[in-house]
Design a protein around this motif. Sequence first.
Motif, PDB file in Angstrom:
ATOM      1  N   PHE A 204      -0.709  -4.577  -5.637  1.00 53.92           N
ATOM      2  CA  PHE A 204      -0.873  -3.971  -4.317  1.00 53.92           C
ATOM      3  C   PHE A 204      -1.017  -5.055  -3.241  1.00 53.92           C
ATOM      4  N   ALA A 205      -1.890  -6.028  -3.502  1.00 45.79           N
ATOM      5  CA  ALA A 205      -2.111  -7.102  -2.524  1.00 45.79           C
ATOM      6  C   ALA A 205      -0.835  -7.892  -2.295  1.00 45.79           C
ATOM      7  N   ALA A 206      -0.155  -8.255  -3.385  1.00 44.94           N
ATOM      8  CA  ALA A 206       1.075  -9.036  -3.260  1.00 44.94           C
ATOM      9  C   ALA A 206       2.122  -8.248  -2.482  1.00 44.94           C
ATOM     10  N   SER A 207       2.242  -6.948  -2.776  1.00 43.41           N
ATOM     11  CA  SER A 207       3.257  -6.136  -2.099  1.00 43.41           C
ATOM     12  C   SER A 207       2.988  -6.064  -0.600  1.00 43.41           C
ATOM     13  N   ILE A 208       1.728  -5.810  -0.233  1.00 40.48           N
ATOM     14  CA  ILE A 208       1.414  -5.702   1.200  1.00 40.48           C
ATOM     15  C   ILE A 208       1.688  -7.026   1.897  1.00 40.48           C
ATOM     16  N   LEU A 209       1.247  -8.116   1.263  1.00 42.27           N
ATOM     17  CA  LEU A 209       1.433  -9.427   1.881  1.00 42.27           C
ATOM     18  C   LEU A 209       2.919  -9.722   2.105  1.00 42.27           C
TER      19      LEU A 209
ATOM     20  N   LEU B 266       3.669  -4.847  15.378  1.00 39.05           N
ATOM     21  CA  LEU B 266       2.282  -5.312  15.325  1.00 39.05           C
ATOM     22  C   LEU B 266       1.370  -4.225  14.764  1.00 39.05           C
ATOM     23  N   GLY B 267       1.618  -2.976  15.194  1.00 42.20           N
ATOM     24  CA  GLY B 267       0.819  -1.867  14.676  1.00 42.20           C
ATOM     25  C   GLY B 267       0.940  -1.776  13.163  1.00 42.20           C
TER      26      GLY B 267
ATOM     27  N   ALA C 163      -2.185  -2.602  10.604  1.00 44.22           N
ATOM     28  CA  ALA C 163      -2.660  -1.509   9.756  1.00 44.22           C
ATOM     29  C   ALA C 163      -2.609  -1.923   8.286  1.00 44.22           C
ATOM     30  N   LEU C 164      -1.499  -2.567   7.882  1.00 47.57           N
ATOM     31  CA  LEU C 164      -1.373  -2.966   6.481  1.00 47.57           C
ATOM     32  C   LEU C 164      -2.363  -4.066   6.121  1.00 47.57           C
TER      33      LEU C 164
END
Lengths: 270, 276
Positions: free
Chosen positions: B199-204, B252-253, B257-258
């Motif tokens: 999850f962290a890797a995907s968001i980053l 930016l939003g 948010a992510l």
Amino acid sequence: MNGRSSMGWCFGRAGAWLVLLFLVLPALIALPVSLTPERYLSVPKDSMSLRHYANLFSSDEWISSIFQSLVIACGAAILATVLGTLCAIGLWRISTRFSEAIRALLLLPLIIPPIISAMAFYRVWVKLGLLDSYLGMIIAHAILAAPMVLITVSAALANFDPKLEQASRNLGAALPTTLRRVIFPSIRPGILAGAVFAFILSWDEIVVTLFIAKFRVFTLPRRMWDGIRENTDPTVAAAAVVLIVVTLTALLLSVLLSRGRAPAAETKET
Amino acid sequence: MRLNNYWLLVAPLLLLVMALYAWPVINILWLSVTEPQAGLQNYEKLFASSSLARILWTTLRVCLLTTFGAVLAGYLVAYMMAHLASGERSWMLTFVLVSFWVSVLVRAFAWLTLLGRNGLLNGALISSGLTDEPITFVRNELGVLIGMIHYMIPYAVLPLLANMQGLDGRVMSASRSLGAGPLVTFRRIYLPLTMPGIFAASILVFVISLGFYVTPAILGGGRVLMAAEYISVQVLVTLQWGTASMLATLMLGGVLALMFTLSRFMKLSEVFGAKA
């Protein structure tokens, strides 16, 4: 886990190394291409030549771009390191909910997409007359790089015993003396790492540069950008090699300088 | 009382960032509802203009595919790094970090040299007789994806590795000794335990891809127009600040948010701090 000698394990290991080769090898293709004797982008077959390096280092344009990039990267690294280090120490000592919110705010330049930073800088720099100037580039790059310093110095401070600082203050040392004699020496590797990261960030920054520098200031990445779009001249490959060599030298230097110091080793492990 | 001294250390950077960064960024957001006149007409363009919709769709598609590719490849590398002997692991880490630090510009140049119409790969394919016509690897979406996945893999590896190194190996051993095969152990035990890392890797990766400019601009060759490149054209060429700032606001939003979601369960400084 068990079964390290199984087929699956071997495939996985081979796959991981394939991914790693995919990561590193293409990025280094600039090196053989820069040594081609031809006038077009190619890999040398029978002979190698340094003509494109000769070209690079005899061209006033390329030389001035390399020089400008070095000046701006050094200036931005110094500014970011001084401000970032002081700020990290302040936030570390205050350490309240509010100061942690400030820390999050100060990390924003690292998180906000560069294209948006570029728009923001562009509009203000127009008003302040900072467009296309060394000062404008140094300030913009320092703002982008300061979060890196904040992170590395904060990591070093996490391993530093606050009691040492309190002891120094209780023994009557003023804040500047405490900083200079007690805190700075203990977190030197963190400061150094931050400075190197800041230097590299500025040294190969291109997006903000495209917006705020046009004629008088023309950095190495900016000139490479133009060269890549024309995409014929192997001199760009030689410039790419110079860019990588400076980056990797800076990294190596920071590793060597911080070797043997316990706090550095700990920061590197995490 | 003494703590006030420490705010003096924070102040210089804070003031600089507030005046010359935070305030200008807020101004950009403000522009999206005031330029050329007050109102939401910039946002209405999203529904009226098919080209804007296409750009957003391209951006989203490229970012999702990049995230999928980079996290998949990064998972394999991180898994092996977490379970191999430390000697081989540090070699792998060196490879990841070298790639991490090589300039994005140099990498885009390298891919262009390798995959271009007259590039090295096409030259090799033609001279070996495998194909007569050069294959178009770049100046299309394939080229952008190759370049972006290549750039993002290290960003996927680092959070995944941090997650995997924090796992207790005895859980997996227990699963094996209770009779589960390696595949079942992986699917039922290991994969769920590494979900936070995924999850962290995907968001980053997704967040960084969202604003990516250099790689799509060079490897897309003008044919794969993503949000960041469109913004730069609007600002530097057609001077349409309204549309540009509207896209910037959306971007930016999404990013904030992510990142906020990510910060709920992972310290951001750890994600970035892994750079060292």
